[in-house]
Enzyme design. Structure first.
Site, PDB file in Angstrom:
ATOM      1  N   LYS A  42      -4.759   6.181   0.573  1.00  0.00           N
ATOM      2  CA  LYS A  42      -5.313   6.258  -0.651  1.00  0.00           C
ATOM      3  C   LYS A  42      -6.437   5.288  -0.919  1.00  0.00           C
ATOM      4  CE  LYS A  42      -0.971   5.260  -1.619  1.00  0.00           C
ATOM      5  NZ  LYS A  42       0.106   4.751  -2.233  1.00  0.00           N
ATOM      6  N   ARG A  64       4.670   3.322 -10.591  1.00  0.00           N
ATOM      7  CA  ARG A  64       5.667   3.308  -9.421  1.00  0.00           C
ATOM      8  C   ARG A  64       7.010   4.083  -9.761  1.00  0.00           C
ATOM      9  NH1 ARG A  64       3.831   0.882  -4.844  1.00  0.00           N
ATOM     10  NH2 ARG A  64       2.820  -0.785  -5.065  1.00  0.00           N
ATOM     11  N   ARG A  66      -0.319   1.424  16.018  1.00  0.00           N
ATOM     12  CA  ARG A  66      -1.288   0.266  15.769  1.00  0.00           C
ATOM     13  C   ARG A  66      -0.937  -0.908  16.676  1.00  0.00           C
ATOM     14  NH1 ARG A  66      -0.253  -0.269   9.520  1.00  0.00           N
ATOM     15  NH2 ARG A  66      -1.598   1.519   8.580  1.00  0.00           N
ATOM     16  N   ARG A  71       2.601  -5.054  15.246  1.00  0.00           N
ATOM     17  CA  ARG A  71       2.901  -5.811  14.402  1.00  0.00           C
ATOM     18  C   ARG A  71       4.468  -5.581  13.857  1.00  0.00           C
ATOM     19  NH1 ARG A  71      -2.423  -6.854  11.180  1.00  0.00           N
ATOM     20  NH2 ARG A  71      -2.176  -4.378  11.414  1.00  0.00           N
ATOM     21  N   ARG A  83      10.708   1.974   5.115  1.00  0.00           N
ATOM     22  CA  ARG A  83       9.745   1.909   4.156  1.00  0.00           C
ATOM     23  C   ARG A  83       9.406   3.296   3.492  1.00  0.00           C
ATOM     24  NH1 ARG A  83       5.401  -1.516   6.731  1.00  0.00           N
ATOM     25  NH2 ARG A  83       4.103   0.078   6.754  1.00  0.00           N
TER      26      ARG A  83
END
Ligand code: ZN
Length: 251
Positions: free
Chosen positions: A44, A119, A156, A189, A200
């Site tokens: 986004k 949201r 990642r 991470r 999430r």
């Protein structure tokens, strides 16, 4: 001479009263608010920047607004900070105040791109209530299957020493788990670990599903974009999804 001066004064008054335009006055020109919906990692932010340039609409991210108000030590910023320092969620009212204040700036007269807001359905309703009849909302939903996002995010890697980012599949280091630049160790991470990413996404879907339904029910408000395609294609699709606006609303 006097006529000319009078003209300037009148114009000055128009300019002054013209501030605050897009939002609450009824005699204003059409404006469009583009609301960005989509899970974390759907791109986004990247596309918002490009859209902002292409459509000449300001990109307003609530996260940036928080930081800006805190940095400038505004009254709103001080309030936000006190909630954050207590580890509490910033209440809707405060977010709305900050956002609406920003949206009253002259650069929002034709509309803006909202990133990170609304949201919840309650926030979407508050936004609707604030906008004038001439302002329409387009919700742009970035669709990416969870499996694709999980691969993107959990792949990642980052160098422990120089922080250079890599990706196991899309941008692998020359030697496994070793930084090309400094020879440091590459790590995942904590936020990017699969169980955390899944959690999430779960929270995201739970929160955003009612919002997507809200915009789907509103007349011609929801646009879907398949965001697992290459970036250039996604951007073309976005412009296509918004192109009906140009004829209808002269965006
Ligand atoms: Zn390194």
């Amino acid at each position: 001479m006097f006529q000319k001066m009078f003209g300037w004064i009148v114009m000055g008054c128009i300019l002054l009263t013209g501030q605050g335009v897009a939002m609450s006055q009824s005699n204003q020109k059409a404006a469009t608010i583009v609301v960005l919906l989509g899970p974390p990692g759907a791109g986004k932010g990247t596309h918002a920047t490009a859209m902002s340039e292409h459509l000449s609409l300001p990109h307003i991210s609530t996260g940036d607004l928080f930081r800006e108000n805190i940095r400038n030590n505004t009254v709103l910023g001080q309030n936000v900070k006190s909630f954050m320092n207590q580890g509490k969620l910033v209440p809707d009212e405060l977010v709305l105040d900050m956002l609406f204040q920003r949206m009253e700036a002259p650069d929002c007269a034709r509309g803006c791109i909202l990133d990170g807001f609304p949201r919840t359905v309650a926030q979407a309703q508050a936004l609707d209530a604030k906008l004038s009849k001439n302002t329409r909302i387009i919700a742009l939903n970035f669709n990416v299957p969870d499996s694709v996002l999980i691969e993107r995010i959990t792949g990642r890697l980052v160098c422990k020493d120089c922080k250079k980012p890599f990706h196991k599949r899309f941008d692998p280091p020359r030697q496994a788990n070793v930084c090309d630049t400094c020879g440091g160790t590459l790590v995942t991470r904590e936020d990017d670990q699969e169980s955390i990413v899944r959690k999430r996404l779960e929270v995201y879907h739970e929160e955003s599903q009612p919002l997507i339904e809200y915009y789907a029910k509103k007349n011609d408000s929801l646009r879907e974009v398949d965001s697992q395609n290459p970036k250039e294609q996604v951007f073309r699709d976005i412009l296509l999804a918004l192109s009906t606006l140009k004829t209808k609303e002269s965006l």
